[in-house]
Design an enzyme around this catalytic site. Structure first.
Site, mmCIF file in Angstrom:
data_model
loop_
_atom_site.group_PDB
_atom_site.id
_atom_site.type_symbol
_atom_site.label_atom_id
_atom_site.label_comp_id
_atom_site.label_asym_id
_atom_site.label_seq_id
_atom_site.Cartn_x
_atom_site.Cartn_y
_atom_site.Cartn_z
ATOM 1 C CE LYS A 1 -2.602 5.400 9.674
ATOM 2 N NZ LYS A 1 -3.420 3.772 8.690
ATOM 3 C CE LYS B 1 4.906 -5.820 4.313
ATOM 4 N NZ LYS B 1 3.987 -7.462 4.943
ATOM 5 C CE LYS C 1 2.027 -6.965 13.796
ATOM 6 N NZ LYS C 1 2.613 -6.742 12.960
HETATM 7 P P1 ADP Z 1 3.096 -5.565 8.653
HETATM 8 O O1 ADP Z 1 3.282 -5.325 9.955
HETATM 9 O O2 ADP Z 1 4.357 -6.220 8.178
HETATM 10 O O3 ADP Z 1 3.157 -4.646 7.343
HETATM 11 P P2 ADP Z 1 0.640 -6.719 7.840
HETATM 12 O O4 ADP Z 1 0.140 -5.512 8.470
HETATM 13 O O5 ADP Z 1 0.696 -6.759 6.152
HETATM 14 O O6 ADP Z 1 1.985 -6.822 8.344
HETATM 15 O O7 ADP Z 1 0.738 -8.282 8.140
HETATM 16 C C1 ADP Z 1 -0.193 -9.183 7.485
HETATM 17 C C2 ADP Z 1 -0.936 -10.126 7.788
HETATM 18 O O8 ADP Z 1 0.584 -10.818 8.868
HETATM 19 C C3 ADP Z 1 -1.279 -9.729 9.442
HETATM 20 O O9 ADP Z 1 -2.799 -9.939 9.150
HETATM 21 C C4 ADP Z 1 -0.492 -10.375 10.898
HETATM 22 O O10 ADP Z 1 -1.628 -11.511 11.038
HETATM 23 C C5 ADP Z 1 0.633 -11.145 9.768
HETATM 24 N N1 ADP Z 1 1.766 -11.593 11.132
HETATM 25 C C6 ADP Z 1 2.429 -9.696 10.117
HETATM 26 N N2 ADP Z 1 3.381 -9.413 10.874
HETATM 27 C C7 ADP Z 1 3.193 -10.546 11.958
HETATM 28 C C8 ADP Z 1 4.470 -10.675 13.333
HETATM 29 N N3 ADP Z 1 5.437 -10.401 13.666
HETATM 30 N N4 ADP Z 1 4.189 -12.242 13.660
HETATM 31 C C9 ADP Z 1 3.255 -12.346 13.756
HETATM 32 N N5 ADP Z 1 1.940 -12.135 12.782
HETATM 33 C C10 ADP Z 1 2.352 -11.312 11.257
#
Ligand code: ADP
Ligand code: TRP
Length: 343
Positions: A129, A212, A209
């Site tokens: 960023k 959110k 992937k």
């Molecule tokens: P997001 O991408 O929805 O904001 P986070 O970054 O908060 O999700 O993810 C929290 C944890 O959940 C991460 O450390 C990751 O290991 C796991 N995770 C998030 N999305 C996935 C996915 N699509 N597949 C597998 N694991 C995931």
């Protein structure tokens, strides 16, 4: 069926008693990717008899991007309900909210004074960023130091995290080493990362992937109507119902493989190849498996999300369990660095 009973053991290591620690940010509702990629493997680890787990909700970290206090509370409750719904045993383990232990802020300061500026400037969480520095706050720059304090404050042995957090674990070990070196004693325990390479990335409804931030989630804990809408919105190609389809090139099958039994998968693949089986049929079948396989988790989530006061009690009790550990480490560090009066 318990979602964890059929899962393989992800991590093999030989220690008589291990303290596992991990945090998840309170950034919103937890989706199928979070459940399969983070919550379920961490809970599986916590269920091994020799492990003691410290799992927490990283609400302080969320302040780097989320300013709205009401939203933070809601997100924290959504994360807590997800851990409880996924089967985390809060009696055997320690379950708490990061900000309930302000000790972490004190350790963050001490560690920060041992963090070379370039090390933090090179952290991906900041660097990605840093081309738009006017939008970057100092909290984002300090993010890895707070994360190191989260881990070192509890003498954690193993820290299960996704690949994206690998660098933060390296920084944690560097900071612990720097402080130990400066004080000429083993003040802080160097943690081992447990990187979840084995867990597949769960795709979202658009094939990217699931995240959110991409608006492509399957909210596995959400109301039935919403879940159905999300599953039905999975993007597929336009092959006609009667035609044969390629199961190796379809988002529905990829998701189905992550949650269905091998027999069920074989049957769906067969149906795809035979033809006369539409994507609508496949999505309905995926929805059926999701709702039956995660029925208990969905029920438990609905129970907890409507009981914020009870969740608050659980988090507060967890903080009280965590506190003596935090005080112990902090006293060691204060003493070694010459802070505080004679005790
Ligand atoms: P997001 O991408 O929805 O904001 P986070 O970054 O908060 O999700 O993810 C929290 C944890 O959940 C991460 O450390 C990751 O290991 C796991 N995770 C998030 N999305 C996935 C996915 N699509 N597949 C597998 N694991 C995931
Ligand atoms: N930064 C982690 C993430 O975004 C969350 C986190 C905060 C964490 N503190 C931690 C993970 C300590 C493990 C250990 O996923």
């Amino acid at each position: 069926m318990n979602i964890l009973s059929s899962r393989q053991h992800y991590y093999e290591y030989k220690t008589p008693m291990a303290r596992i620690l991990t945090g998840i940010q309170s950034s919103g509702e937890q989706h199928l990717g979070n459940l399969l990629g983070a919550l379920a493997p961490a809970i599986e680890l916590s269920q091994r008899p020799n492990n003691e787990s410290f799992f927490f909700i990283a609400d302080l970290h969320s302040l780097t991007s989320l300013r709205d206090g009401e939203q933070r509370k809601q997100n924290t409750h959504a994360a807590a309900a997800a851990w409880l719904a996924a089967g985390f045993d809060v009696e055997k383990n320690v379950f708490y909210r990061q900000s309930d232990l302000p000790e972490v802020n004190e350790l963050t300061w001490y560690l920060g004074c041992f963090a070379p500026f370039p090390m933090l400037a090179n952290a991906h969480s900041f660097k990605d960023k840093s081309d738009r520095l006017s939008n970057v706050n100092a909290g984002l720059f300090y993010y890895p130091v707070l994360m190191a304090a989260d881990i070192l404050l509890y003498d954690a042995d193993f820290v299960p995290v996704g690949k994206d957090q690998k660098q933060h674990l390296e920084i944690t070990r560097d900071l612990a080493g720097a402080l130990n070196n400066a004080c000429q004693q083993e003040l802080l325990k160097l943690p081992e990362p447990l990187i979840r390479d084995e867990v597949k990335t769960v795709p979202g409804t658009d094939g990217q992937k699931m995240s959110k931030s991409y608006g492509n989630i399957i909210n596995i804990f959400g109301p039935a109507k919403q879940l159905k809408k999300q599953v039905m919105s999975i993007i597929t190609d336009s092959t006609a119902l009667e035609d044969s389809k390629d199961p190796d090139n379809c988002n529905v099958v990829t998701l189905y493989k992550l949650v269905a039994s091998p027999e069920e998968v074989a049957e769906m693949e067969d149906n795809y190849r035979k033809g006369g089986y539409g994507y609508g049929h496949a999505k309905k079948e995926l929805l059926r498996v999701l709702t039956t396989r995660f029925a208990e988790e969905r029920d438990r989530y609905a129970y907890w999300i409507n009981r914020p006061k009870e969740m608050e009690d659980i988090l507060r009790a967890g903080a009280e369990k965590a506190r003596p550990h935090a005080e112990n480490v902090l006293n060691r560090v204060r003493e070694a660095l010459g802070f505080g009066g004679m005790r």
